[in-house]
Structures are given as structure tokens and as C-alpha cells.
Design a protein around this motif. Structure first.
Motif, mmCIF file in Angstrom:
data_model
loop_
_atom_site.group_PDB
_atom_site.id
_atom_site.type_symbol
_atom_site.label_atom_id
_atom_site.label_comp_id
_atom_site.label_asym_id
_atom_site.label_seq_id
_atom_site.Cartn_x
_atom_site.Cartn_y
_atom_site.Cartn_z
ATOM 1 N N ARG A 1 0.668 -1.207 0.076
ATOM 2 C CA ARG A 1 -0.086 0.176 -0.011
ATOM 3 C C ARG A 1 0.817 1.255 0.105
ATOM 4 N N HIS A 2 0.601 2.260 -0.635
ATOM 5 C CA HIS A 2 1.208 3.477 -0.725
ATOM 6 C C HIS A 2 0.293 4.468 -0.262
ATOM 7 N N ILE A 3 0.557 5.128 1.067
ATOM 8 C CA ILE A 3 -0.287 6.113 1.587
ATOM 9 C C ILE A 3 0.721 7.266 1.880
ATOM 10 N N GLY A 4 0.291 8.410 1.512
ATOM 11 C CA GLY A 4 1.150 9.504 1.610
ATOM 12 C C GLY A 4 2.584 9.357 1.038
ATOM 13 N N GLY A 5 2.502 8.842 -0.015
ATOM 14 C CA GLY A 5 3.900 8.554 -0.511
ATOM 15 C C GLY A 5 4.922 7.478 0.116
ATOM 16 N N VAL A 6 4.259 6.933 1.211
ATOM 17 C CA VAL A 6 4.970 6.070 1.738
ATOM 18 C C VAL A 6 4.628 4.574 1.506
ATOM 19 N N MET A 7 5.523 3.796 1.185
ATOM 20 C CA MET A 7 5.254 2.311 0.910
ATOM 21 C C MET A 7 5.038 1.492 2.083
ATOM 22 N N LEU A 8 4.098 0.905 2.099
ATOM 23 C CA LEU A 8 3.895 -0.237 3.357
ATOM 24 C C LEU A 8 3.776 -1.575 2.738
ATOM 25 N N GLU B 1 0.431 10.298 8.177
ATOM 26 C CA GLU B 1 -0.524 10.835 9.186
ATOM 27 C C GLU B 1 -1.465 11.828 8.282
ATOM 28 N N GLU B 2 -0.973 12.637 7.376
ATOM 29 C CA GLU B 2 -1.625 13.614 6.971
ATOM 30 C C GLU B 2 -2.676 12.764 5.762
ATOM 31 N N ASP B 3 -2.165 11.832 5.070
ATOM 32 C CA ASP B 3 -3.023 11.012 4.210
ATOM 33 C C ASP B 3 -4.383 10.070 4.803
ATOM 34 N N MET B 4 -3.921 9.758 6.158
ATOM 35 C CA MET B 4 -4.763 9.008 6.758
ATOM 36 C C MET B 4 -6.292 9.625 6.946
ATOM 37 N N SER B 5 -6.476 10.882 6.730
ATOM 38 C CA SER B 5 -7.674 11.466 6.587
ATOM 39 C C SER B 5 -8.626 11.244 5.705
ATOM 40 N N LEU B 6 -8.092 10.620 4.425
ATOM 41 C CA LEU B 6 -8.648 10.415 3.164
ATOM 42 C C LEU B 6 -9.644 9.020 3.601
ATOM 43 N N ALA B 7 -10.923 9.228 3.051
ATOM 44 C CA ALA B 7 -11.986 7.972 3.300
ATOM 45 C C ALA B 7 -11.445 6.762 3.022
ATOM 46 N N LEU B 8 -10.698 6.511 2.000
ATOM 47 C CA LEU B 8 -9.968 5.170 1.534
ATOM 48 C C LEU B 8 -9.286 4.513 2.574
ATOM 49 N N LYS C 1 -9.073 5.603 5.583
ATOM 50 C CA LYS C 1 -9.990 5.444 6.842
ATOM 51 C C LYS C 1 -10.521 3.962 6.810
ATOM 52 N N LYS C 2 -10.739 3.457 5.567
ATOM 53 C CA LYS C 2 -11.453 2.210 5.564
ATOM 54 C C LYS C 2 -10.289 1.249 5.627
ATOM 55 N N LEU C 3 -9.365 1.360 5.195
ATOM 56 C CA LEU C 3 -8.261 0.372 5.512
ATOM 57 C C LEU C 3 -7.892 0.218 6.980
ATOM 58 N N LYS D 1 -9.160 -2.911 9.615
ATOM 59 C CA LYS D 1 -7.800 -3.493 10.074
ATOM 60 C C LYS D 1 -6.651 -4.014 9.350
ATOM 61 N N GLU D 2 -7.107 -3.918 7.918
ATOM 62 C CA GLU D 2 -6.005 -3.995 6.904
ATOM 63 C C GLU D 2 -4.397 -3.160 7.482
ATOM 64 N N ILE D 3 -4.735 -2.112 7.906
ATOM 65 C CA ILE D 3 -3.781 -1.344 8.279
ATOM 66 C C ILE D 3 -3.829 -0.988 9.968
ATOM 67 N N GLU D 4 -2.712 -1.322 10.620
ATOM 68 C CA GLU D 4 -3.008 -1.066 11.978
ATOM 69 C C GLU D 4 -1.813 -0.394 12.672
#
Length: 129
Positions: free
Chosen positions: A13-20, A36-43, A45-47, A51-54
Motif C-alpha cells: 500500500r502507498h499512503i502519503g507517498g509511503v510504501m507499506l 498521518e496527513e493522508d490517513m484522513s482520506l476516506a479510502l 480510513k477504510k483500510l 484492520k488491514e492497516i494497524e
């Protein structure tokens, strides 16, 4: 702030330009901020909701920076879900530099590194067969 994030999914997963990558990911300060800045996006938040992302936390629910902040059972589970040799080696250093190094955790880290470097013969895939 350093952050430990666990990707329980089967995909990178790529969130905020960070590869997980699947498993445990250790984010440095700049990656943590972008994440953290990109975690506010709805998609995203759904992750988290699924519990796909913890976010890794201690038993008390507080965010942790390293396994030295965790109790042995929590740290043990995290070690088994980690595939990054660099991160495992960093945790050995963190544990050795802590006020009370836990030999059980150090042994688990060393064993996990050995498992990754030299997997059992049954786990090795031979592309020829």
C-alpha cells in the motif's frame, strides 16, 4: 515521531507517498508525518477500519516507537510478522541499548533473522520443479 505500522493485507500500500509492505513497517519522522496527513482520506480510513492497516500500540493503547515500549507477548507477535532484516537488526540494537535488555526478545529477534536468512528446506521454492 517514529511510528510502527502493520500492513495485514496481501498487497503493498502507498499512503502519503509511503510504501507499506505486508507485515511490519517502521516509519521515520518525515514518513510518519506524510502518512498521518493522508490517513484522513476516506479510502485510507477504510483500510484502518477493516484492520488491514494497524498502528502498533502497547497493551495500554499508547502508540509505540519500538518493541522496547511493548510487553513481551506483543513484541513477540510483532517480531513474527516482520520480514525486514534491517528493522529486526534495529530492534536488537534498541533492546540492547534499553535500561533492561530482555534476553527473550533478543533471542526471538535473532531467531527470526536466522529464519529469514536461512528458511527451512520445505519453504524454499525451486522454480525448476
Amino acid at each position: 515521531m517514529i511510528m510502527i505500522v502493520k500492513n495485514n493485507g496481501n498487497y503493498i500500500r502507498h499512503i502519503g507517498g509511503v510504501m507499506l509492505i505486508p507485515g511490519v513497517n517502521n516509519l521515520d519522522e518525515s514518513d510518519s508525518k506524510r502518512f498521518e496527513e493522508d490517513m484522513s482520506l476516506a479510502l485510507n480510513k477504510k483500510l484502518v477500519d477493516s484492520k488491514e492497516i494497524e498502528f502498533t500500540s502497547s497493551g495500554s493503547g499508547k502508540s509505540v516507537d519500538s518493541i522496547t515500549d511493548m510487553k513481551v507477548p506483543e513484541a513477540s507477535e510483532l517480531i513474527q510478522d516482520t520480514f525486514s532484516l534491517e528493522l529486526l537488526e534495529q530492534w536488537i540494537q534498541d533492546e540492547n541499548n534499553s535500561k533492561k535488555p530482555r534476553t527473550s526478545i533478543i533471542n526471538q529477534l535473532e531467531n527470526r533473522i536466522e529464519e529469514i536468512k536461512n528458511p527451512p528446506a520445505d519453504d524454499i521454492v525451486d522454480p525448476e520443479n
